[in-house]
Design a protein around this motif. Structure first.
Motif, PDB file in Angstrom:
ATOM      1  N   UNK A 174      11.086   2.982   7.395  1.00 56.25           N
ATOM      2  CA  UNK A 174      11.617   4.089   6.960  1.00 56.25           C
ATOM      3  C   UNK A 174      10.670   4.321   5.633  1.00 56.25           C
ATOM      4  N   UNK A 175      11.138   3.031   5.049  1.00 55.59           N
ATOM      5  CA  UNK A 175       9.904   3.350   3.221  1.00 55.59           C
ATOM      6  C   UNK A 175       8.732   3.384   3.771  1.00 55.59           C
ATOM      7  N   UNK A 176       8.204   2.926   4.160  1.00 53.73           N
ATOM      8  CA  UNK A 176       6.633   2.186   4.627  1.00 53.73           C
ATOM      9  C   UNK A 176       5.898   4.130   5.564  1.00 53.73           C
ATOM     10  N   UNK A 177       6.876   4.542   6.828  1.00 52.91           N
ATOM     11  CA  UNK A 177       6.467   5.526   7.026  1.00 52.91           C
ATOM     12  C   UNK A 177       6.886   6.968   5.923  1.00 52.91           C
ATOM     13  N   UNK A 236       3.395   6.690   4.009  1.00 49.61           N
ATOM     14  CA  UNK A 236       2.676   6.721   4.079  1.00 49.61           C
ATOM     15  C   UNK A 236       2.321   7.974   4.969  1.00 49.61           C
ATOM     16  N   UNK A 237       3.473   8.604   4.547  1.00 46.42           N
ATOM     17  CA  UNK A 237       3.330  10.351   4.409  1.00 46.42           C
ATOM     18  C   UNK A 237       3.604  11.126   2.948  1.00 46.42           C
ATOM     19  N   UNK A 238       3.202   9.985   2.825  1.00 43.24           N
ATOM     20  CA  UNK A 238       3.784  10.412   1.299  1.00 43.24           C
ATOM     21  C   UNK A 238       1.530  10.386   0.914  1.00 43.24           C
ATOM     22  N   UNK A 239       1.557   9.635   1.126  1.00 44.08           N
ATOM     23  CA  UNK A 239       0.042   9.331   0.981  1.00 44.08           C
ATOM     24  C   UNK A 239      -1.339   9.791   1.920  1.00 44.08           C
ATOM     25  N   UNK A 286      -3.412   0.628  -2.826  1.00 41.92           N
ATOM     26  CA  UNK A 286      -2.003  -0.114  -3.907  1.00 41.92           C
ATOM     27  C   UNK A 286      -0.583  -0.113  -2.282  1.00 41.92           C
ATOM     28  N   UNK A 287      -0.811   1.399  -2.023  1.00 43.99           N
ATOM     29  CA  UNK A 287      -0.336   1.519  -0.868  1.00 43.99           C
ATOM     30  C   UNK A 287      -0.039   1.311   0.486  1.00 43.99           C
ATOM     31  N   UNK A 288      -1.480   0.767   1.007  1.00 44.34           N
ATOM     32  CA  UNK A 288      -1.778  -0.405   1.937  1.00 44.34           C
ATOM     33  C   UNK A 288      -1.739  -1.990   1.759  1.00 44.34           C
ATOM     34  N   UNK A 289      -1.907  -2.352   0.103  1.00 47.45           N
ATOM     35  CA  UNK A 289      -0.526  -3.431  -0.185  1.00 47.45           C
ATOM     36  C   UNK A 289       0.846  -3.832  -0.211  1.00 47.45           C
ATOM     37  N   UNK A 290       1.116  -2.679   0.054  1.00 48.39           N
ATOM     38  CA  UNK A 290       2.426  -2.877   0.079  1.00 48.39           C
ATOM     39  C   UNK A 290       3.052  -3.157   1.010  1.00 48.39           C
ATOM     40  N   UNK A 291       2.404  -2.171   2.026  1.00 50.71           N
ATOM     41  CA  UNK A 291       2.227  -2.001   3.496  1.00 50.71           C
ATOM     42  C   UNK A 291       1.844  -3.331   4.734  1.00 50.71           C
ATOM     43  N   UNK A 292       1.417  -4.024   3.523  1.00 53.36           N
ATOM     44  CA  UNK A 292       0.636  -5.228   4.333  1.00 53.36           C
ATOM     45  C   UNK A 292       1.429  -5.846   4.503  1.00 53.36           C
ATOM     46  N   UNK A 293       2.840  -6.109   2.490  1.00 57.36           N
ATOM     47  CA  UNK A 293       3.476  -7.038   2.611  1.00 57.36           C
ATOM     48  C   UNK A 293       4.654  -7.014   3.185  1.00 57.36           C
TER      49      UNK A 293
END
Length: 297
Positions: free
Chosen positions: A156-159, A162-165, A290-297
């Motif tokens: 949910x946080x990742x979604x 992604x929605x915020x981005x 930053x968002x992609x980095x967090x998503x990959x983590x």
């Protein structure tokens, strides 16, 4: 059969078991599969087996140690175990034999009671092990459920990220389009202003032509009139033309100054808009990274 229990089959071993209130049956080896039950994981079954086996081995060692300290001569054989033959001592020993038989019977009943108590304790211990296994199963189930919930929350946080981005990208594009529309509106307004200026200049030129015609006509009439009127007309015409030229010059200068000012303002706005767009693009790329980095983590 368990070889560890074989040494406890002797009279001394049975005597020690009865003395300690331990059922000899509880000392027999139990296979690991006997602890299995529906819904209990294999690791809990192994844990229950190892716990039971450790307790059993400890009891065996303790009982064997106590047995080795007991002399065979000290073990009183109950009278009821030797019934069936005549008493060689005669009637004089009947009273003592009856008393010994009663004492042996009471001792046997006491030992049987102790065995029952030991069996009850073993049953309670088994129940505790089963309860512990169920508790471990419940803990594992709760941990699994919590892990699944955490996975759902993470998804949910990742979604949401992604929605915020995506929203930020859309907002940036919308702002960029709005700025482009604003620039186009300003350019259209400048073209309209230039057209209006040309129209005004054309009207001025038309007025000058009309004035020139009027002046020529006046000069022709003046030529046909008196010299004073001609001189006055020429003076008036010159003043009118000079005033018109001065007015036109002032208007041109004022218009030119406004054009320069508008051009400078438009240039500044374009530069500011370009800088703002570039800055927003840089910030967007940074946030996106930053968002992609967090998503990959």
């Amino acid at each position: 059969a368990d070889t560890d229990v074989a040494p406890l089959a002797s009279p001394r071993s049975v005597y020690i078991c009865l003395k300690e209130g331990i059922d000899p049956e509880s000392l027999k080896f139990k296979a690991e599969g006997s602890f299995a039950a529906p819904g209990i994981p294999a690791d809990l079954v192994t844990m229950s087996f190892e716990h039971h086996e450790a307790i059993r081995q400890d009891r065996l060692k303790s009982l064997i140690g106590q047995r080795d300290k007991v002399a065979a001569a000290k073990i009183a054989v109950p009278a009821f175990l030797s019934r069936g033959g005549k008493n060689a001592s005669g009637a004089g020993m009947s009273s003592r034999s009856s008393s010994a038989s009663m004492n042996d019977t009471l001792a046997a009943e006491k030992s049987a009671l102790e065995v029952q108590r030991s069996a009850a304790r073993s049953e309670k211990q088994k129940e505790k092990i089963e309860a512990s296994a169920k508790e471990m199963q419940a803990i594992q189930f709760a941990a699994t459920e919590k892990n699944e919930k955490n996975k759902v929350k993470q998804a949910g946080r990742v979604a949401a990220q992604e929605a915020a981005a995506t929203n930020r990208i859309r907002e940036t594009h919308e702002k960029s389009r709005a700025q482009e529309v604003e620039v186009r509106v300003m350019e259209t307004k400048q073209r309209a202003d230039a057209a209006e200026e040309f129209r005004v200049e054309e009207e001025v030129r038309q007025g000058l032509r009309l004035a020139e015609r009027a002046a020529k006509k006046s000069r022709a009439e003046a030529e046909r009139g008196k010299s004073e009127k001609e001189e006055a007309w020429r003076k008036q015409t010159a003043e009118t033309r000079a005033a018109a030229d001065e007015e036109l010059r002032l208007k041109y200068e004022e218009q030119a100054a406004e054009d320069v000012k508008r051009t400078e303002t438009l240039a500044k706005k374009r530069l500011a808009a370009a800088d703002d767009i570039q800055e927003k693009k840089v910030k967007f790329e940074q946030k996106r990274a930053i968002a992609l980095g967090k998503f990959e983590e």
